[in-house]
Design a protein around this motif. Sequence first.
Motif, PDB file in Angstrom:
ATOM      1  N   PRO A 185     -12.200   8.371 -20.647  1.00 32.61           N
ATOM      2  CA  PRO A 185     -13.431   9.229 -21.130  1.00 32.61           C
ATOM      3  C   PRO A 185     -12.835  10.695 -20.857  1.00 32.61           C
ATOM      4  N   HIS A 186     -13.475  11.454 -21.597  1.00 30.70           N
ATOM      5  CA  HIS A 186     -13.045  13.068 -21.290  1.00 30.70           C
ATOM      6  C   HIS A 186     -14.124  13.779 -21.725  1.00 30.70           C
ATOM      7  N   GLU A 193      -3.828   7.744 -26.872  1.00 28.99           N
ATOM      8  CA  GLU A 193      -4.163   8.954 -25.835  1.00 28.99           C
ATOM      9  C   GLU A 193      -5.223   9.362 -25.864  1.00 28.99           C
ATOM     10  N   THR A 194      -5.922   9.514 -27.011  1.00 21.36           N
ATOM     11  CA  THR A 194      -7.342   9.860 -27.251  1.00 21.36           C
ATOM     12  C   THR A 194      -8.522   9.350 -26.909  1.00 21.36           C
ATOM     13  N   THR A 204       0.272   7.121 -31.336  1.00 24.14           N
ATOM     14  CA  THR A 204       0.314   7.506 -29.983  1.00 24.14           C
ATOM     15  C   THR A 204      -1.010   8.437 -29.842  1.00 24.14           C
ATOM     16  N   ARG A 205      -1.395   9.264 -30.803  1.00 17.75           N
ATOM     17  CA  ARG A 205      -2.553  10.097 -30.547  1.00 17.75           C
ATOM     18  C   ARG A 205      -3.791   9.568 -30.389  1.00 17.75           C
ATOM     19  N   VAL A 235      -4.122  22.815 -32.800  1.00 17.83           N
ATOM     20  CA  VAL A 235      -4.181  21.404 -32.796  1.00 17.83           C
ATOM     21  C   VAL A 235      -2.889  20.484 -32.383  1.00 17.83           C
ATOM     22  N   VAL A 269     -14.153  13.547 -16.683  1.00 15.91           N
ATOM     23  CA  VAL A 269     -15.783  13.633 -16.953  1.00 15.91           C
ATOM     24  C   VAL A 269     -16.172  13.850 -15.777  1.00 15.91           C
ATOM     25  N   GLN A 319     -13.881  18.945 -34.067  1.00 16.78           N
ATOM     26  CA  GLN A 319     -13.535  17.749 -34.607  1.00 16.78           C
ATOM     27  C   GLN A 319     -12.186  17.529 -33.986  1.00 16.78           C
ATOM     28  N   VAL A 320     -11.638  16.393 -33.978  1.00 17.56           N
ATOM     29  CA  VAL A 320     -10.201  16.165 -33.949  1.00 17.56           C
ATOM     30  C   VAL A 320      -9.415  16.618 -35.094  1.00 17.56           C
ATOM     31  N   GLY A 321      -8.480  17.309 -34.722  1.00 16.40           N
ATOM     32  CA  GLY A 321      -7.443  17.961 -35.770  1.00 16.40           C
ATOM     33  C   GLY A 321      -7.950  19.294 -36.285  1.00 16.40           C
ATOM     34  N   GLU A 322      -9.065  19.750 -35.640  1.00 15.98           N
ATOM     35  CA  GLU A 322      -9.607  21.105 -35.799  1.00 15.98           C
ATOM     36  C   GLU A 322      -9.322  22.296 -35.020  1.00 15.98           C
ATOM     37  N   PRO A 323      -8.852  23.196 -35.410  1.00 13.36           N
ATOM     38  CA  PRO A 323      -8.625  24.368 -34.568  1.00 13.36           C
ATOM     39  C   PRO A 323      -9.891  25.033 -33.933  1.00 13.36           C
ATOM     40  N   ALA A 338       0.814  14.388 -27.874  1.00  3.88           N
ATOM     41  CA  ALA A 338       0.485  13.213 -27.537  1.00  3.88           C
ATOM     42  C   ALA A 338      -0.987  13.075 -28.119  1.00  3.88           C
ATOM     43  N   ARG A 365     -16.081  16.355 -24.056  1.00  6.30           N
ATOM     44  CA  ARG A 365     -16.350  16.760 -25.357  1.00  6.30           C
ATOM     45  C   ARG A 365     -16.104  18.451 -25.467  1.00  6.30           C
TER      46      ARG A 365
END
Lengths: 226, 226
Positions: free
Chosen positions: A12-13, A7-8, A3-4, B87, B55, A54-58, B92, A15
Amino acid sequence: MATRRRETKRQPHPRVAVDAVLFTIEAGTLKTLLVKIKQGPFLGQWAFPGGLVQVGEPLDTAARRELYEKTGVQDLYLEQLYTFGEVHRDPAAHTVAVAYFALVPPGAHALTRGDKYAEIAWFPVSELPELAYDHNAMAITAHQRLQAKLSYTNIVYSLLPPEFTLGELQTIYEVILDKQFDRRNFRRKMLALGLLKPLRKMRRGAHRPAALFAFTRRSPMNVEVL
Amino acid sequence: MATRRRETKRQPHPRVAVDAVLFTIEAGTLKTLLVKIKQGPFLGQWAFPGGLVQVGEPLDTAARRELYEKTGVQDLYLEQLYTFGEVHRDPAAHTVAVAYFALVPPGAHALTRGDKYAEIAWFPVSELPELAYDHNAMAITAHQRLQAKLSYTNIVYSLLPPEFTLGELQTIYEVILDKQFDRRNFRRKMLALGLLKPLRKMRRGAHRPAALFAFTRRSPMNVEVL
């Protein structure tokens, strides 16, 4: 995880980047730490140290990591400043920048520049060059926040030893606010803020003995005005 | 544009969302505006109105757009609160949320809920249900910021008419700070902050005549403490 990932990537979104604005006072001058970019559209320009989250980084982990990778500076308290979202601030792609800031004692951190940067240096805040991205605006926001926080927080504790005189404190306020205070008014107003405690000790030396003070707390705190 | 698209897609990165925390005071109670989610992992839970940044869209434009789409509320000054980057706050996908907040007069904005939401309602801040995402933490951060700003800004001007009594102002401070003030101390401290000007006019009515005051400015301003 499926899912993640979906969704990611769905659309486009923007950065997400983090930047760190470090201030110090050196030889009576308020300075900030910059790195010189050696590639891309901002080649040759100076910027605050930072980079992509980075994805997964607070966020605050990313800010500390980028600061360390780009300058070698670590082990300091970074406070979130403001998030900059102007669409064209980075010509490479729409990038939202979460800026952090901190006050550090002069000389407390050895600098080691990252591979992607040509130079690293402390610049006087009043004489910054034209910076990359929207970093001139970021510098102004950071300086204004620092100035505002002088009046309702103990933020300058990180620039002072545990025991200091009101004269030493006044010098720091005068450098950051770029204005002069009447000695007695400054003393009266500072004591009314409730951030300081008198130590019943004197500094003795070449000058007239001066009363020593400490901050009531050496971690971030706000003034209770009401 | 080619560069921008390539950069945007090169590696996965966190998404960027905006959320809006609106406060009002209604019948002596501090309240905040929530929408009830009717799909996905947070089905049936309440949340602050918000959504993903597109975006090419500036952050504050996105915040105003999402607030309008989800609640019908528009034409107000949203101030950036804090950016939340834990995080797993959105199951989702890793999503960084830039939160905004505002104080609005009760009843000033008609509410129209968006299609994706089951209900929309003002909740007492002291009795919030378990919210979606990290919105309980966001509510606490927003309330703390609001409380802190009472002592060094004119933030409550948006809850008061142009002319008001110190009693009316005190009531607002007491509701937001959830504490009682001695009338004379409150009066003395408020006047010392320099946010108010006396109007040399009196409010007359059922009660004893009361002096009227106005804010020196009805746009955001900070106190000059030093």
